[in-house]
Design a protein around this motif. Structure first.
Motif, PDB file in Angstrom:
ATOM      1  N   LEU A  50       7.588  -1.950   7.673  1.00 12.86           N
ATOM      2  CA  LEU A  50       8.696  -1.640   7.045  1.00 12.86           C
ATOM      3  C   LEU A  50       9.653  -1.372   8.358  1.00 12.86           C
ATOM      4  O   LEU A  50       9.269  -0.796   9.116  1.00 12.86           O
ATOM      5  CB  LEU A  50       8.427  -0.232   6.819  1.00 12.86           C
ATOM      6  CG  LEU A  50       7.304  -0.311   5.245  1.00 12.86           C
ATOM      7  CD1 LEU A  50       7.245   1.187   5.026  1.00 12.86           C
ATOM      8  CD2 LEU A  50       7.849  -1.073   4.182  1.00 12.86           C
TER       9      LEU A  50
ATOM     10  N   LYS B 218      12.080   2.409   7.927  1.00 11.41           N
ATOM     11  CA  LYS B 218      11.604   3.730   7.522  1.00 11.41           C
ATOM     12  C   LYS B 218      11.432   4.657   8.591  1.00 11.41           C
ATOM     13  O   LYS B 218      11.149   4.150   9.738  1.00 11.41           O
ATOM     14  CB  LYS B 218      10.325   3.545   6.825  1.00 11.41           C
ATOM     15  CG  LYS B 218      10.382   2.694   5.428  1.00 11.41           C
ATOM     16  CD  LYS B 218      11.279   3.591   4.208  1.00 11.41           C
ATOM     17  CE  LYS B 218      11.093   2.954   3.009  1.00 11.41           C
ATOM     18  NZ  LYS B 218      12.037   3.524   1.830  1.00 11.41           N
TER      19      LYS B 218
ATOM     20  N   GLN C 220       4.462   4.033  -2.111  1.00 12.69           N
ATOM     21  CA  GLN C 220       5.453   3.256  -2.871  1.00 12.69           C
ATOM     22  C   GLN C 220       4.753   2.266  -3.890  1.00 12.69           C
ATOM     23  O   GLN C 220       3.903   1.664  -3.685  1.00 12.69           O
ATOM     24  CB  GLN C 220       5.839   2.259  -1.701  1.00 12.69           C
ATOM     25  CG  GLN C 220       6.806   1.085  -2.018  1.00 12.69           C
ATOM     26  CD  GLN C 220       8.211   1.609  -2.661  1.00 12.69           C
ATOM     27  OE1 GLN C 220       8.757   2.536  -2.258  1.00 12.69           O
ATOM     28  NE2 GLN C 220       8.926   0.973  -3.859  1.00 12.69           N
TER      29      GLN C 220
ATOM     30  N   ILE D 149       2.436   5.112   2.275  1.00 13.90           N
ATOM     31  CA  ILE D 149       3.267   5.038   3.593  1.00 13.90           C
ATOM     32  C   ILE D 149       2.676   6.101   4.564  1.00 13.90           C
ATOM     33  O   ILE D 149       2.548   7.442   4.438  1.00 13.90           O
ATOM     34  CB  ILE D 149       4.535   5.498   3.064  1.00 13.90           C
ATOM     35  CG1 ILE D 149       5.367   4.557   1.958  1.00 13.90           C
ATOM     36  CG2 ILE D 149       5.562   5.524   4.218  1.00 13.90           C
ATOM     37  CD1 ILE D 149       5.312   3.180   2.056  1.00 13.90           C
TER      38      ILE D 149
ATOM     39  N   VAL E 212       6.776   4.366  10.382  1.00 16.48           N
ATOM     40  CA  VAL E 212       5.883   4.221   9.162  1.00 16.48           C
ATOM     41  C   VAL E 212       5.318   3.027   8.964  1.00 16.48           C
ATOM     42  O   VAL E 212       6.018   2.117   9.212  1.00 16.48           O
ATOM     43  CB  VAL E 212       5.991   4.969   8.012  1.00 16.48           C
ATOM     44  CG1 VAL E 212       6.408   6.609   8.063  1.00 16.48           C
ATOM     45  CG2 VAL E 212       7.357   4.403   7.341  1.00 16.48           C
TER      46      VAL E 212
ATOM     47  N   GLN F 239       3.268   0.580   5.586  1.00 17.42           N
ATOM     48  CA  GLN F 239       2.879   0.820   4.287  1.00 17.42           C
ATOM     49  C   GLN F 239       1.510  -0.040   4.162  1.00 17.42           C
ATOM     50  O   GLN F 239       1.151  -1.362   4.514  1.00 17.42           O
ATOM     51  CB  GLN F 239       3.878  -0.071   3.393  1.00 17.42           C
ATOM     52  CG  GLN F 239       3.533  -0.222   1.975  1.00 17.42           C
ATOM     53  CD  GLN F 239       4.394  -0.889   1.005  1.00 17.42           C
ATOM     54  OE1 GLN F 239       5.619  -0.324   0.961  1.00 17.42           O
ATOM     55  NE2 GLN F 239       4.267  -1.975   0.537  1.00 17.42           N
TER      56      GLN F 239
END
Length: 288
Positions: free
Chosen positions: A234, A237, A250, A255, A262, A264
């Motif tokens: 990501l 984020k 998500q 996350i 972060v 995922q």
């Protein structure tokens, strides 16, 4: 060319197919021992069961003068280098990533290109002059599976042709040793994720170490081992939280806070079963 092939894995099968396609004769294959047979079963069938050897030393008894190595770990001693021509296929772009598991380290190091190198073997590891090198670009959607498959296909398409050129007198080019970098063999314990790493490094670890090529990047949750099978990087984020903590979901992906932003986590394995993270964890759970 009459040539012996020492290696293992899907890459050795790709080499065997390429050599046959371009008219070469594979006289011997190895290493074959009582404990190590499965890697070469497909090659044996492809070649109508050629002579099998334990290692490069045994090849000297048959007077073999040309030997091609791929994913073959033993060091070739100086006395054998004087008796035969040893060629090696290394899944990395030399002179960088010399040593064991160069492709894994290339992905972990966030390289934008990977590939393979066909070179002469000399007295130092992955040090000899280069006959051929080919690279491909990799994207964030590529894992070790896709990357290895792409390189295997290049090898099958090209290596037999390059060996013909070598047989006809093609000369190798010296490596630029000033640009050399070295990597070491990876062990299972090296696949433990440190959540104080950057999200990009953790992402690369997960996609570089996908099973079955390794046992997988892993972490611990409530003292129990969790294999991290798939992740998404990501780019934008941002969270302030404790590293390793699940801060949200998500869809069914977790996350997780890293040292910078972060990451995922899309798929995990726990006690030999595969899970979507939301089916196993909750917000606030922390990876150790």
């Amino acid at each position: 060319m009459k040539i012996a092939l020492l290696g293992s894995g899907s890459e050795s099968l790709a080499v065997a197919r390429s050599l046959i396609k371009f008219g070469h004769t594979i006289t011997h294959i190895g290493p074959v021992t009582k404990k190590k047979k499965s890697d070469l079963v497909d090659i044996e069938k492809l070649l109508n069961y050629p002579k099998k050897v334990v290692n490069h030393k045994e090849l000297m008894k048959f007077g073999v003068t040309d030997i091609l190595l791929i994913s073959y770990a033993p060091i070739i001693e100086s006395q054998f280098l004087k008796k035969a021509r040893f060629l090696n296929i290394h899944y990395a772009l030399l002179p960088r990533f010399r040593g064991m598991h160069g492709l894994y380290w290339s992905i972990i190091n966030d390289e934008k290109k990977v590939g393979y190198t066909l070179h002469m073997v000399d007295n130092e590891i992955d040090h000899g002059p280069v006959f051929h090198q080919k690279s491909i670009k990799i994207s964030d959607n590529d894992t070790i599976h896709e990357i290895r498959n792409k390189i295997d296909k290049m090898v099958e398409k090209e290596v037999g042709k390059i060996i013909l050129q070598i047989e006809s007198g093609k000369k190798p080019t010296k490596q630029n040793h000033k640009n050399a970098s070295f990597v070491s063999k990876r062990y299972e314990k090296d696949s433990l994720v440190n959540w104080n790493w950057s999200s990009r490094l953790i992402f690369n670890y997960i996609r570089a170490l996908c099973p079955p090529y390794t046992s997988g990047a892993f972490t611990f949750w409530k003292g129990k081992k969790i294999i991290l099978l798939k992740a998404t990087f990501l780019k934008s984020k941002f969270y302030i939280s404790t590293v390793g903590k699940i801060v949200s979901f998500q869809a069914k992906s977790a996350i997780v806070k890293c040292c910078d932003t972060v990451i995922q986590i899309d798929l995990v394995s726990f006690e030999r079963k595969i899970y979507k993270p939301k089916d196993l964890f909750k917000i606030g759970d922390k990876f150790e």
